[in-house]
Design an enzyme around this catalytic site. Structure first.
Site, PDB file in Angstrom:
ATOM      1  N   GLU A 288       0.889  -1.173   0.000  1.00 29.83           N
ATOM      2  CA  GLU A 288       0.000   0.000   0.000  1.00 29.83           C
ATOM      3  C   GLU A 288       0.916   1.208   0.000  1.00 29.83           C
ATOM      4  OE1 GLU A 288      -3.084  -0.170  -0.496  1.00 29.83           O
ATOM      5  OE2 GLU A 288      -3.297  -2.332  -0.235  1.00 29.83           O
ATOM      6  N   CYS A 322      -2.001   8.452   4.977  1.00 27.34           N
ATOM      7  CA  CYS A 322      -1.930   8.205   3.527  1.00 27.34           C
ATOM      8  C   CYS A 322      -3.236   8.647   2.876  1.00 27.34           C
ATOM      9  CB  CYS A 322      -1.673   6.735   3.272  1.00 27.34           C
ATOM     10  SG  CYS A 322      -2.757   5.697   4.230  1.00 27.34           S
TER      11      CYS A 322
HETATM   12  P1  NAD Z   1       8.937   5.097   3.249  1.00 26.59           P
HETATM   13  O1  NAD Z   1       8.659   4.531   1.906  1.00 26.59           O
HETATM   14  O2  NAD Z   1       9.981   6.149   3.352  1.00 26.59           O
HETATM   15  O3  NAD Z   1       9.430   3.912   4.222  1.00 26.59           O
HETATM   16  C1  NAD Z   1       8.686   2.718   4.383  1.00 26.59           C
HETATM   17  C2  NAD Z   1       9.631   1.636   4.885  1.00 26.59           C
HETATM   18  O4  NAD Z   1      10.555   1.293   3.844  1.00 26.59           O
HETATM   19  C3  NAD Z   1      10.491   2.082   6.078  1.00 26.59           C
HETATM   20  O5  NAD Z   1      10.637   0.993   6.955  1.00 26.59           O
HETATM   21  C4  NAD Z   1      11.813   2.446   5.430  1.00 26.59           C
HETATM   22  O6  NAD Z   1      12.900   2.373   6.309  1.00 26.59           O
HETATM   23  C5  NAD Z   1      11.896   1.410   4.331  1.00 26.59           C
HETATM   24  N1  NAD Z   1      12.768   1.760   3.193  1.00 26.59           N
HETATM   25  C6  NAD Z   1      12.978   2.995   2.669  1.00 26.59           C
HETATM   26  N2  NAD Z   1      13.788   2.896   1.584  1.00 26.59           N
HETATM   27  C7  NAD Z   1      14.061   1.580   1.416  1.00 26.59           C
HETATM   28  C8  NAD Z   1      14.825   0.832   0.459  1.00 26.59           C
HETATM   29  N3  NAD Z   1      15.466   1.430  -0.543  1.00 26.59           N
HETATM   30  N4  NAD Z   1      14.877  -0.506   0.598  1.00 26.59           N
HETATM   31  C9  NAD Z   1      14.229  -1.142   1.598  1.00 26.59           C
HETATM   32  N5  NAD Z   1      13.492  -0.474   2.530  1.00 26.59           N
HETATM   33  C10 NAD Z   1      13.415   0.849   2.444  1.00 26.59           C
HETATM   34  O7  NAD Z   1       7.551   5.562   3.865  1.00 26.59           O
HETATM   35  P2  NAD Z   1       7.242   6.365   5.216  1.00 26.59           P
HETATM   36  O8  NAD Z   1       7.804   7.752   5.090  1.00 26.59           O
HETATM   37  O9  NAD Z   1       7.600   5.576   6.410  1.00 26.59           O
HETATM   38  O10 NAD Z   1       5.645   6.461   5.149  1.00 26.59           O
HETATM   39  C11 NAD Z   1       4.988   7.426   4.409  1.00 26.59           C
HETATM   40  C12 NAD Z   1       4.532   6.869   3.081  1.00 26.59           C
HETATM   41  O11 NAD Z   1       3.721   5.742   3.299  1.00 26.59           O
HETATM   42  C13 NAD Z   1       3.669   7.859   2.300  1.00 26.59           C
HETATM   43  O12 NAD Z   1       4.012   7.806   0.944  1.00 26.59           O
HETATM   44  C14 NAD Z   1       2.246   7.330   2.513  1.00 26.59           C
HETATM   45  O13 NAD Z   1       1.346   7.677   1.508  1.00 26.59           O
HETATM   46  C15 NAD Z   1       2.502   5.864   2.574  1.00 26.59           C
HETATM   47  N6  NAD Z   1       1.426   5.169   3.284  1.00 26.59           N
HETATM   48  C16 NAD Z   1       0.507   4.505   2.547  1.00 26.59           C
HETATM   49  C17 NAD Z   1      -0.532   3.851   3.175  1.00 26.59           C
HETATM   50  C18 NAD Z   1      -1.574   3.106   2.374  1.00 26.59           C
HETATM   51  O14 NAD Z   1      -2.356   2.383   2.965  1.00 26.59           O
HETATM   52  N7  NAD Z   1      -1.596   3.264   1.066  1.00 26.59           N
HETATM   53  C19 NAD Z   1      -0.630   3.881   4.570  1.00 26.59           C
HETATM   54  C20 NAD Z   1       0.322   4.558   5.294  1.00 26.59           C
HETATM   55  C21 NAD Z   1       1.362   5.199   4.640  1.00 26.59           C
END
Ligand code: NAD
Length: 524
Positions: A288, A322
């Protein structure tokens, strides 16, 4: 398949002077004064590396409230080994036993764990008490209780048989381990990304966002207290790409349960593709991702209702849901009235520390996010094409505080109408009230996302038109309501297009991804 019928956990009101408010404040203050030592959890063992990273509340970033032990690739490998070692027993455990653990976790969270889980979320992620309550308490409890029921719905899915035979579907756990990669913004999402695959008999390696480790620890404490066997869920704090490098090259990698940004998910998908021949099977890829969620009003809409939807839908939890509205399209005939209400509402919102329950707005999650938001706001201040009609101030001296900001853009393609900012900024475009169909086309094509959206209208034809034209613009579509606040069991949640695989968190559709069915035909 006789499981308790799930009922949504009632939301506590935390009225002034109430016992629940006192308990929560006490838990908050206790945690704030502690220097919590936060180990990783691998195979049931607490793992301390000594490579300590400070945890600081986003609203008070000079105060250290704990330290977590940062790991590296070798800890990811250990977590995989521990998960695979636990797999045989866990995957063969009767589903009733798995269900009992998560039902117990829900009961513990509804009772003795509630204040601590909420306080950790308030401190670590800067959520006010009410936002913490609907996330870290109610939604997490609902995920556990409803998913137990949905699990039985999966197992009940069985084929027909004729006399002389018995056909059946065996819903097996996946062959290998599942990687839960979780975001900062919802404590309940992090818990569910681990619990949903585990409930279906899978073992999990969990890497949370670095900005959520504080409540992640409380989630692990909760799982342990509920009787989850060692090694079923293993929690590591590692750099994302470093973790990915070990996970996505592993032969036993069976699936990823991800919530986070679209860019990271795209990168992960490509990496899995590049490694596809290494795996035993095709991994389940469930994600998501981002959104650019909208509110569109028709000329028949009530201005006050639209204004309330904007204030709550865009600015609760500093717009870091989100599902938060971040673009709005308002017809010219109701604009002045909407503007008056919204500007008044926004002026009345208090901003500050979550300890003061009167603060609607707290801090954004970290400096990176603050700087990004401040940059967009400052650019808007210097742009003649747009006008900031509320907010616009920001200050990171004590905490990462950004005033709820409303930008009015003449151009519906203005940058902040298109890109995901993930903060308390809403950009609004006023359109010619007679050009509803044209504005729907713009809503549909302005952003690559398809997460949430809302139409406000008292004209049924306009509602029908918007529902049809915006068919893929939102996986969760609201008619005359704000686009946030999906409730487990009521509005299964997930987006399409660049917003994810739309496997609807908190539903049978999601749980189906964590099983691999075997068809068995037995002849008599
Ligand atoms: P993010 O993508 O920065 O991080 C998510 C996870 O991925 C974290 O644990 C991070 O450390 C890890 N990560 C980051 N880069 C990586 C890589 N290259 N390889 C492996 N892991 C990696 O997201 P965030 O800032 O924690 O959350 C905000 C985002 O999440 C927003 O874009 C929001 O829209 C989305 N979100 C979506 C939903 C949904 O249901 N669609 C719900 C909540 C949040």
């Amino acid at each position: 398949f006789n499981v308790p019928i799930p009922v949504n956990e009632p939301v506590k009101g935390y009225a002034p002077g109430s016992k629940e408010r006192e308990e929560l404040l006490q838990a908050y203050k206790e945690l704030r004064e502690q220097q919590l030592d936060i180990p990783m959890y691998i195979g049931g063992e607490e793992v301390r590396t000594g490579n300590l990273m400070p945890v600081t509340p986003p609203h008070d970033h000079k105060r250290v409230i704990g330290n977590y032990h940062y790991g590296n690739a070798s800890h990811v490998q250990q977590a995989i080994d521990a998960a695979l070692a636990a797999r045989e027993q866990w995957s063969q455990m009767p589903w009733e036993s798995r269900a009992a653990i998560f039902l117990k976790a829900a009961d513990l969270l509804a009772g003795p764990f509630r204040a601590r889980m909420n306080a950790a979320t308030m401190l670590g992620q800067s959520k006010n008490a009410f936002q913490a309550e609907i996330d870290a308490a109610c939604e997490m409890i609902d995920f556990f209780r409803f998913n137990v029921k949905y699990m039985t719905d999966v197992y009940k899915m069985q084929p027909e048989s004729l006399p002389g035979m018995w056909n059946r579907l065996e819903h097996r756990p996946l062959e290998g381990f599942v990687f839960a990669l979780t975001p900062f913004n919802f404590t309940s999402i992090a818990a569910n990304l681990c619990a949903a695959p585990a409930m279906m008999g899978n073992v999990v390696v969990w890497k949370p966002a670095n900005t959520q480790v504080y409540s992640a620890k409380v989630i692990m404490d909760l799982f342990k207290a509920a009787g989850l066997p060692d090694g079923v869920i293993n929690l590591v704090y590692v750099d994302g790409p470093e973790a990915g490098d070990v996970i996505f090259k592993h032969r036993q990698f069976a699936g990823i349960h991800f919530t986070g940004s679209t860019g990271v998910f795209n990168h992960i998908w490509k990496t899995i593709g590049e490694n596809i021949t290494r795996y035993r099977g095709y991994p389940r890829i469930v994600g998501e991702t981002g959104g650019k969620d909208f509110i569109v009003a028709h000329k028949s809409a009530h201005a006050k209702e639209v204004a309330v939807a904007i204030t709550r839908g865009a600015f609760e939890y500093q717009g870091q849901k989100c599902s938060a509205a971040s673009r709005a399209y308002i017809p010219s005939n109701i604009w002045e009235e909407v503007k008056q209400h919204v500007v008044e509402d926004l002026k009345s919102l208090k901003m500050g520390d979550p300890e003061d329950f009167g603060n609607f707005i707290n801090a954004v999650i970290d400096e990176k996010s603050f700087d990004k938001l401040a940059k967009y706001i400052d650019a808007a201040k210097n742009d003649d094409q747009v006008e900031i009609i509320a907010g616009g101030n920001h200050d990171k001296s004590k905490g990462y505080f950004i005033e709820p900001t409303l930008i009015v853009a003449q151009d519906p393609q203005y940058v902040t109408m298109c890109e995901e900012l993930f903060g308390p900024v809403l950009t609004l475009h006023v359109y010619d009230a007679d050009k509803f169909e044209e504005i729907l086309e713009i809503v549909d094509t302005t952003s690559p996302y398809g997460l949430t959206g809302a139409i406000f209208s008292n004209d049924r034809y306009a509602v029908e038109l918007a529902t049809k034209k915006l068919s893929h613009a939102a996986g969760n579509f609201y008619i005359n309501d704000k686009p946030t606040g999906a409730v487990v069991g009521q509005q299964p949640f997930g987006g399409s297009r660049a917003s994810g695989t739309n496997d609807k968190a908190g539903s049978m559709l999601n749980l189906l991804r964590w099983t691999s069915a075997r068809t068995i035909k037995e002849t008599f």
